[in-house]
Structure formats: structure tokens, C-alpha cells
Design a protein around this motif. Structure first.
Motif, PDB file in Angstrom:
ATOM      1  N   THR A   1      40.899  97.705  46.495  1.00 16.34           N
ATOM      2  CA  THR A   1      39.426  98.312  46.434  1.00 16.34           C
ATOM      3  C   THR A   1      38.247  99.381  47.130  1.00 16.34           C
ATOM      4  N   ARG A   2      37.793  99.436  46.300  1.00 19.95           N
ATOM      5  CA  ARG A   2      36.639 100.955  47.408  1.00 19.95           C
ATOM      6  C   ARG A   2      35.943  99.965  48.722  1.00 19.95           C
ATOM      7  N   PRO A   3      35.559 100.426  49.695  1.00 15.50           N
ATOM      8  CA  PRO A   3      34.292  99.402  50.354  1.00 15.50           C
ATOM      9  C   PRO A   3      33.172  99.900  49.637  1.00 15.50           C
ATOM     10  N   ARG A   4      32.513  99.256  49.226  1.00 16.34           N
ATOM     11  CA  ARG A   4      31.274  99.145  48.243  1.00 16.34           C
ATOM     12  C   ARG A   4      29.886  98.958  49.276  1.00 16.34           C
TER      13      ARG A   4
ATOM     14  N   SER B   1      34.341 111.330  50.040  1.00 18.92           N
ATOM     15  CA  SER B   1      34.912 111.772  48.218  1.00 18.92           C
ATOM     16  C   SER B   1      34.811 110.416  47.250  1.00 18.92           C
TER      17      SER B   1
ATOM     18  N   ASP C   1      36.981 108.572  45.898  1.00 18.01           N
ATOM     19  CA  ASP C   1      37.628 106.937  46.035  1.00 18.01           C
ATOM     20  C   ASP C   1      37.885 106.928  46.985  1.00 18.01           C
ATOM     21  N   GLU C   2      37.295 107.059  48.502  1.00 22.62           N
ATOM     22  CA  GLU C   2      36.485 106.638  49.589  1.00 22.62           C
ATOM     23  C   GLU C   2      35.855 105.758  49.103  1.00 22.62           C
ATOM     24  N   ALA C   3      34.440 105.282  48.928  1.00 20.46           N
ATOM     25  CA  ALA C   3      34.217 104.227  48.660  1.00 20.46           C
ATOM     26  C   ALA C   3      32.874 104.049  47.357  1.00 20.46           C
ATOM     27  N   ASP C   4      32.525 102.827  47.046  1.00 22.43           N
ATOM     28  CA  ASP C   4      31.934 103.045  45.823  1.00 22.43           C
ATOM     29  C   ASP C   4      30.061 102.914  46.460  1.00 22.43           C
TER      30      ASP C   4
ATOM     31  N   LEU D   1      33.363 103.398  58.257  1.00 23.98           N
ATOM     32  CA  LEU D   1      34.335 103.458  57.289  1.00 23.98           C
ATOM     33  C   LEU D   1      35.623 104.111  57.869  1.00 23.98           C
ATOM     34  N   ARG D   2      35.492 105.867  58.646  1.00 27.10           N
ATOM     35  CA  ARG D   2      36.828 106.742  59.207  1.00 27.10           C
ATOM     36  C   ARG D   2      37.122 105.997  60.342  1.00 27.10           C
TER      37      ARG D   2
END
Length: 455
Positions: free
Chosen positions: A2-5, A27, A29-32, A342-343
Motif C-alpha cells: 500500500t502507498r504511504p498515507r 507522483s 503512486d508515491e503516496a495518498d 519519504l525519499r
């Protein structure tokens, strides 16, 4: 996987700037990204007094969050009422009073502030605030209704009380509110031939010894002179001892008959902060220069609710003042730090030197201090309105505000009430819902009680 929230609480200057930057730089698909806010708009708070006075329409300073071309943020229509930092869950009360748990991986706390009140008899039952769009629209209706009712009244005492107005708070909000609303009543009374303009009296009071001390002595005195020239009675070193429905007692013993008490005596951090059971500085969350919450993984705090160190001042213990200027820049900086987390990149500390202050007193009156340059009168008004116009986030808002300013300058006001006064009176306690928050113990009990049973 799952993507990070990423959960952002609050749609003020700080929260919206953060969300917008996340949408631009991440982007899909990187996070919600999820935003918790009761209203799907950002309120441009500095122009609220101009809504109360009818110079601007409410819609012109309510900037839709759904207009962005990159809009993809999920909005939960409600307010955060508690946070369980250990369980990484935010408890939200929706606008339908349903309580839901919202889990997160990264939390950005930007719930803003609420009006600061004191234990003064009758204050919350009889005073109006100036913190929300609904309050500004309501106050406009209320002030015009006082003129209507005074004009219709045969009772001199009632007429006198309806035509006296008291504003508490000598900061920017209170000074601009008193100045703008005095302009409204001064213009409106010409349409009421039965009313004596001399009966209309405005009072601006503050417990501080100076008006807007951040402007400096000279500009503060200039603003005070403008108000006094217009007939506004400015009383410093004075506050409210007692507030009733038809009169207000000052701390110097004066009793002023009035049906209008507007309270703008500062702000305090959102009550949400007290639910975290974390260290605070004068009610604001203690955070690092990178705006992270010490000891809590992935939690950031900014804006009015956070004591962000003011590195530009270079003074030990200095924190950024709760201004829109800082909140907007902190929002972008926090977004960058969330993305860096995140990165796996290093976080950057927040540092911004104050660009100055602008105070719009209505008409051609203003005092401003952009980049330390003191301005008065029309040049100050150009600086004040120019700054606000530039700071509006969308082109649509800029067009609406510019059109409103032009129409008001050319055609004036029609002094029309919109009907808010048809219902029961609404006062300070009715607009900010400060009694809806949970205690830290209630938050933990709610989160634990909502988990599915094991086995």
C-alpha cells in the motif's frame, strides 16, 4: 504494497500550502494525501473585516480547494478531535457528527487557532468573534439590523444602546474590524434620516498600552489618530469586566449600553493540541526547526498551533508569530520535509525573515511597514491591498476581490441584510465548537475500543 498515507489536518494557510506542494511534487503512486477540514475552502483570513463591512462578498475570500488542476487529495469533511500518536490514528468528527478513525503514516498538524477568551462573566454568551466566514457574515447582518431596529424604535434608551458598538482587541484584527465597520455605519446612516449620526459611537479597547505595537510607535500612533479622527473612541489599558445582552462594563468602571460586543483579543492554539499529551510552549506544540514533533515518528506541526523556532531572529527561545506570512511558507517547507522523509533525504530547517506588516483601515486610510519602510495614507493602502491581492492563491479569487473593491469604490454599499438575524442570536460560543474535543484518555479509549477483537 500500500502507498504511504499522508494526513494533513487543517485547511488554513499552512495546511493548504502543504497539500498543494505535495500534489505538485509527489507522483500519484508515491503516496495518498488526505485532508481533514470542515469546509472545502481556504479562508483568506486577513480580509475578513472587509467581508463584515460589506466591501467584499464572502465567496471572494473563500478559495475552493477543488479548483486546482492537480487536485487529487481526499477531503474528509469534519474536524480532528483527537490524535493517538502511538497508534498513529487521528480521530475525526465529521460534519454529520459521526466519529471515525483515520490511520496515517505521516501526520501534518495545521489545525490553526481559536479565539482566546478569558473567564469574564457573560463573555461567551454575549460577544461575537471575528475568526470565521460565518461570523463575519453574521456580524454584518447584526450591525445593519441594529440600525434598522434603532430607526424603528420610539425608546431613546433602546436607540442609544443599539447605536453603540464595542470592539475588544487592539491588534490587527480588532483595529481593522473597528475601522471597517465604522465606515459601514458612517455610510449607512445617511440612508436613515430619522437617526442622528452623532448617536453612533464606536469603542475600541485593549488592555495593552499601545495599539498594534508590532508596527512601532509612530505608525501605531498614526493608526490611532485615524481612528480618533473618524470618531472611534480608543481606550488602552482597559478591558471588559462583565458583558451583558444590553450593556458592557469596562475594567475602568464605565458602563456602556450596547447590543454589539466584538471580541478579537488574540488567539490560542486549537484545542486539538491538548489531546496529544505532548510538550507545548504557551499552548503551542514544541517542534524542531524542521517542524517535526520530537519523539513521534512522521509527525510534523506548523502554523498557529506550533511553536516553530524563529531562526531568522537569532534569539534564544524565539518562535515564529502566528501570521499568514509564516504559515504559508511553513506549509511549503513541511511538504518538502515530508517528501524528504519519504525519499530518505535530509530535512531542512525553516527560516524566514518577516517581510513587514500591512493594516487596511478602509477607504484611503491604512498604515503599512513593508520591508521596514513606514507608509501612511494612500501609499500604505496601495501596499496593503497590493499585498493581499498578490497573496490570494487563485486567479478567480484575485478577479473577484479586485471587482468587489472596484464596485465598492464606485457604487458604495446597499446595506442589505441577508437573513441571518431571522434565527436565534448566535454568539462567540456558537461558531468555533471548542467543546467537541476529546481528552488524551478519551482518544486512547476510543482508538483501542474501535480495534477488531483478536482471534
Amino acid at each position: 504494497m500500500t502507498r504511504p498515507r499522508i494526513l494533513v489536518v487543517g485547511a488554513g494557510f499552512a495546511g493548504v500550502e502543504c497539500v498543494r506542494r505535495l500534489e505538485r511534487k509527489l507522483s500519484p503512486d508515491e503516496a495518498d494525501v488526505t485532508l481533514v477540514t470542515p469546509f472545502s475552502y481556504q479562508l483568506y483570513l486577513p480580509l475578513l473585516p472587509q467581508v463584515a463591512s460589506g466591501v467584499l462578498t464572502p465567496q471572494s475570500i473563500a478559495l475552493s480547494l477543488r479548483r486546482s488542476a492537480r487536485y487529487r487529495t481526499r477531503i474528509i469533511p469534519g474536524g480532528a478531535i483527537g490524535v493517538d500518536l502511538k497508534a498513529k490514528v487521528c480521530v475525526v468528527r465529521t460534519i454529520t457528527d459521526r466519529i471515525v478513525n483515520e490511520p496515517y503514516d505521516y501526520l501534518v498538524l495545521a489545525p490553526g487557532s481559536v479565539t482566546r477568551t478569558f473567564d469574564i462573566p457573560g463573555l461567551t454568551d454575549n460577544a461575537f468573534g471575528m475568526k470565521t466566514l460565518a461570523e463575519a457574515a453574521y456580524i454584518r447582518d447584526h450591525v445593519i439590523s441594529q440600525l434598522d431596529l434603532a430607526d424603528a424604535s420610539q425608546d431613546p434608551a433602546e436607540r442609544a444602546s443599539r447605536l453603540q458598538f464595542v470592539v475588544v482587541g487592539g491588534g490587527y484584527a480588532g483595529t481593522e474590524t473597528a475601522a471597517c465597520l465604522q465606515k459601514l455605519t458612517h455610510s449607512a446612516v445617511r440612508r436613515y434620516p430619522r437617526l442622528d449620526p452623532k448617536l453612533i459611537k464606536w469603542h475600541l479597547i485593549d488592555i495593552a498600552p499601545k495599539l498594534m505595537p508590532e508596527l512601532g510607535d509612530k505608525l501605531g500612533r498614526s493608526a490611532q489618530e485615524v481612528l480618533r479622527r473618524r470618531g472611534i473612541e480608543v481606550s488602552l489599558g482597559v478591558s471588559i469586566a462583565k458583558a451583558g445582552p444590553e450593556e458592557v462594563t469596562f475594567t475602568d468602571g464605565r458602563v456602556v449600553p450596547t447590543r454589539t460586543l466584538i471580541w478579537t483579543a488574540g488567539v490560542v492554539a486549537s484545542p486539538l493540541i491538548a489531546t496529544l499529551d505532548a510538550e507545548t510552549v504557551r499552548g503551542r506544540l514544541a517542534v524542531t526547526p524542521e517542524m517535526t514533533l520530537p519523539g513521534s515518528d512522521g509527525v510534523f506541526a506548523l502554523g498557529d498551533s506550533a511553536a516553530v523556532p524563529d531562526l531568522a531572529k537569532g534569539e534564544e527561545g524565539a518562535v515564529c508569530p502566528p501570521t499568514a506570512q509564516h504559515a504559508m511558507r511553513q506549509g511549503k517547507a513541511v511538504a518538502d520535509n515530508v517528501i524528504a522523509t519519504l525519499r530518505g533525504a535530509p530535512l531542512q530547517p525553516y527560516e524566514h525573515k518577516d517581510l513587514g506588516l500591512v493594516v487596511d483601515l478602509g477607504g484611503r486610510d491604512a498604515v503599512s511597514k513593508p520591508l521596514g519602510v513606514e507608509l501612511r495614507g494612500l501609499p500604505a493602502q496601495v501596499a496593503a491591498r497590493g499585498y493581499h491581492w498578490w497573496a490570494l492563491r487563485t486567479g478567480v479569487a484575485k478577479v473577484r476581490v479586485a471587482t468587489n473593491w472596484t464596485l465598492n469604490a464606485l457604487a458604495g454599499d446597499d446595506f442589505v441584510r441577508t437573513g441571518f438575524q431571522a434565527r436565534r442570536p448566535a454568539k462567540l460560543k456558537d461558531f468555533e465548537y471548542t467543546d467537541t474535543y476529546l481528552t488524551p484518555e478519551q482518544v486512547r479509549a476510543h482508538v483501542e475500543g474501535s480495534r477488531p477483537a483478536a482471534g
